[in-house]
Design an enzyme around this catalytic site. Structure first.
Site, short mmCIF file in Angstrom:
data_model
loop_
_atom_site.label_atom_id
_atom_site.label_comp_id
_atom_site.label_asym_id
_atom_site.label_seq_id
_atom_site.Cartn_x
_atom_site.Cartn_y
_atom_site.Cartn_z
CB CYS A 148 4.16 -4.62 -7.40
SG CYS A 148 3.29 -4.24 -5.91
CB CYS A 177 -3.50 1.91 -1.95
SG CYS A 177 -2.23 0.67 -2.23
CB CYS A 195 -0.89 -0.02 1.23
SG CYS A 195 -2.36 0.97 1.00
#
Length: 140
Positions: free
Chosen positions: A93, A89, A15
């Protein structure tokens, strides 16, 4: 066949600030898996400290997150994890083949009191229980 000989599954919760949802998820997974799963959490822009309302909400269930510190997301953390879960959120990645990626759409507890954090906490706990079941087939 001993469980010790099998490689532990590893999960990374991501997050942006690594201060609320991802910290609660990591604490639940660590506690509820009894160490059977390796747990990491991180964020692209870590906050200075974990959300106090999240700490309080988890303490109500006997889980102490008061010593946790938000950590910066690294490519290594993603590489070393079998499952990468973002917390709704918008954080992204690095993508590596063979990893399981999930996005859990969860309300942001930032700036909210403990009463508003409790339902988020409870939703995370439910998802963690399902995650444990999917990673540890022998779990009941």
């Amino acid at each position: 066949m001993s469980i010790e000989t099998a490689k532990k599954s590893s999960v990374l919760f991501v997050c942006v600030h690594n201060a609320g949802r991802s910290q609660m998820a990591a604490a639940f997974l660590t506690t509820l898996s009894n160490g059977a799963i390796e747990v990491r959490s991180a964020g692209s822009q870590p906050a200075d400290k974990v959300n106090p309302a999240a700490v309080e909400a988890m303490a109500e269930l006997g889980i102490d997150m008061s010593a946790e510190i938000p950590k910066v997301l690294t490519t290594e953390a993603v590489k070393e994890s079998d499952v990468v879960i973002t917390m709704g959120c918008g954080d992204t990645c690095p993508i590596f083949p063979g990893k399981r990626y999930e996005d859990w759409e969860l309300e942001d507890p930032a700036g909210q009191g403990v009463a508003a954090v409790r339902p988020i906490r409870d939703e995370i706990k439910s998802r963690i229980e399902d995650l444990i079941a999917s990673l540890t087939p022998a779990a009941k």
